[in-house]
Design an enzyme around this catalytic site. Structure first.
Site, PDB file in Angstrom:
ATOM      1  N   ARG A 103       0.852  -1.185   0.000  1.00  0.00           N
ATOM      2  CA  ARG A 103       0.000   0.000   0.000  1.00  0.00           C
ATOM      3  C   ARG A 103       0.887   1.232   0.000  1.00  0.00           C
ATOM      4  O   ARG A 103       1.708   1.412   0.903  1.00  0.00           O
ATOM      5  CB  ARG A 103      -0.889  -0.040   1.247  1.00  0.00           C
ATOM      6  CG  ARG A 103      -2.064   0.873   1.153  1.00  0.00           C
ATOM      7  CD  ARG A 103      -3.135   0.472   2.135  1.00  0.00           C
ATOM      8  NE  ARG A 103      -2.685   0.487   3.519  1.00  0.00           N
ATOM      9  CZ  ARG A 103      -3.442   0.885   4.524  1.00  0.00           C
ATOM     10  NH1 ARG A 103      -4.658   1.304   4.302  1.00  0.00           N
ATOM     11  NH2 ARG A 103      -2.992   0.854   5.745  1.00  0.00           N
ATOM     12  N   THR A 107      -0.745   7.538  -1.187  1.00  0.00           N
ATOM     13  CA  THR A 107      -2.054   7.454  -1.841  1.00  0.00           C
ATOM     14  C   THR A 107      -2.950   6.401  -1.196  1.00  0.00           C
ATOM     15  O   THR A 107      -4.153   6.373  -1.456  1.00  0.00           O
ATOM     16  CB  THR A 107      -1.893   7.055  -3.316  1.00  0.00           C
ATOM     17  OG1 THR A 107      -1.307   5.737  -3.348  1.00  0.00           O
ATOM     18  CG2 THR A 107      -0.982   8.005  -4.064  1.00  0.00           C
ATOM     19  N   ASP A 199      -0.491  -2.746  13.044  1.00  0.00           N
ATOM     20  CA  ASP A 199       0.000  -3.188  11.734  1.00  0.00           C
ATOM     21  C   ASP A 199       0.201  -4.692  11.774  1.00  0.00           C
ATOM     22  O   ASP A 199       1.131  -5.192  12.419  1.00  0.00           O
ATOM     23  CB  ASP A 199       1.309  -2.473  11.386  1.00  0.00           C
ATOM     24  CG  ASP A 199       1.712  -2.758   9.949  1.00  0.00           C
ATOM     25  OD1 ASP A 199       1.855  -3.949   9.593  1.00  0.00           O
ATOM     26  OD2 ASP A 199       1.872  -1.804   9.174  1.00  0.00           O
ATOM     27  N   ASP A 202       3.672  -6.079  10.512  1.00  0.00           N
ATOM     28  CA  ASP A 202       4.753  -5.831  11.484  1.00  0.00           C
ATOM     29  C   ASP A 202       4.633  -6.741  12.699  1.00  0.00           C
ATOM     30  O   ASP A 202       5.631  -7.239  13.219  1.00  0.00           O
ATOM     31  CB  ASP A 202       4.728  -4.367  11.940  1.00  0.00           C
ATOM     32  CG  ASP A 202       5.391  -3.447  10.933  1.00  0.00           C
ATOM     33  OD1 ASP A 202       6.120  -3.952  10.046  1.00  0.00           O
ATOM     34  OD2 ASP A 202       5.184  -2.227  11.023  1.00  0.00           O
TER      35      ASP A 202
HETATM   36  N1  URA Z   1      -3.208  -2.768   7.655  1.00  0.00           N
HETATM   37  C1  URA Z   1      -2.863  -3.120   8.915  1.00  0.00           C
HETATM   38  O1  URA Z   1      -1.921  -3.864   9.128  1.00  0.00           O
HETATM   39  N2  URA Z   1      -3.576  -2.605   9.944  1.00  0.00           N
HETATM   40  C2  URA Z   1      -4.620  -1.779   9.766  1.00  0.00           C
HETATM   41  O2  URA Z   1      -5.247  -1.370  10.740  1.00  0.00           O
HETATM   42  C3  URA Z   1      -4.962  -1.428   8.447  1.00  0.00           C
HETATM   43  C4  URA Z   1      -4.246  -1.941   7.401  1.00  0.00           C
END
Ligand code: URA
Length: 208
Positions: A103, A107, A199, A202
């Site tokens: 991602r 953007t 995340d 992560d």
């Molecule tokens: N991606 C993630 O890892 N966490 C989110 O909250 C949104 C997208």
């Protein structure tokens, strides 16, 4: 319109509490993501096609039903990989493809960097995985690729969904069922699910 299924299973809810907790360590987080994916897979395969067959038990011939369709699991890299082992535990014969999308932080749009899918995917029951259905951009793009390779029967599995993502995915791919372990209220200004679990990539890979 496709189905949007959110689990209310107590075991899944208990595991979600552990996933949401910021103090859950990487090892535990990764294991629980896999367990939740396995439980969701159980739900998502409830209507998978069966054909009648016969087997010899030690006593007599028995009428049985067997799954007669090849299954493909397609994690969206990288966080979708965290769900793979859980699905393979239940469907060890599944073929595995991967789609590399990230991602763009500016953007928030998905950018493809790798795509390798099983041959004959058009005849398979396909499960696309990504733990977080946030804006829906990545899921929509991932499913675009899978469909471009001919896949027809696709289910999207995620751990956590937000309304924005569900709406976007249903609008772009109304034929794709969505299975989620939990459904949160909204996204924040950075596209993160609130309250979410942070995340996912992560936390699965220990990169933070
Ligand atoms: N991606 C993630 O890892 N966490 C989110 O909250 C949104 C997208």
């Amino acid at each position: 319109m496709s189905e949007f299924f959110v689990s209310n299973h107590p075991l899944i809810q208990n595991k979600m509490a552990l996933l949401r907790n910021k103090n859950t360590c990487t090892k535990e987080f990764k294991e629980i993501i896999s367990e939740v994916a396995m439980l969701l897979c159980y739900e998502a395969t409830r209507n998978i096609e069966l054909v009648p067959a016969k087997v010899e038990t030690p006593i007599a011939e028995a009428d049985v039903n067997v799954v007669n369709k090849d299954v493909a699991i397609v994690p969206i890299l990288r966080a979708g990989m965290g769900m793979l082992d859980g699905l393979l535990t239940l469907i060890p014969t599944a073929k595995v493809g991967v789609i590399g999308l990230y991602r763009d932080p500016e953007t928030l749009k998905p950018v493809e960097y790798y795509c390798k899918l099983p041959k004959d995917i058009e005849n398979m029951e396909v499960f696309v995985t990504d733990p977080m259905l946030a804006t829906g951009g990545t899921a929509v793009a991932g499913i675009d690729f899978v469909k471009a390779k001919g896949a027809k029967k696709i289910t999207f599995l995620c751990i956590l969904a937000a309304p924005e993502g569900v709406k976007a995915l249903q609008a772009a791919h109304p034929d794709v069922d969505i299975y989620a372990a939990a459904y949160d209220s909204h996204l924040n200004d950075h596209g993160y699910i609130v309250p979410g679990l942070g995340d996912a990539g992560d936390r699965i890979f220990g990169t933070k």
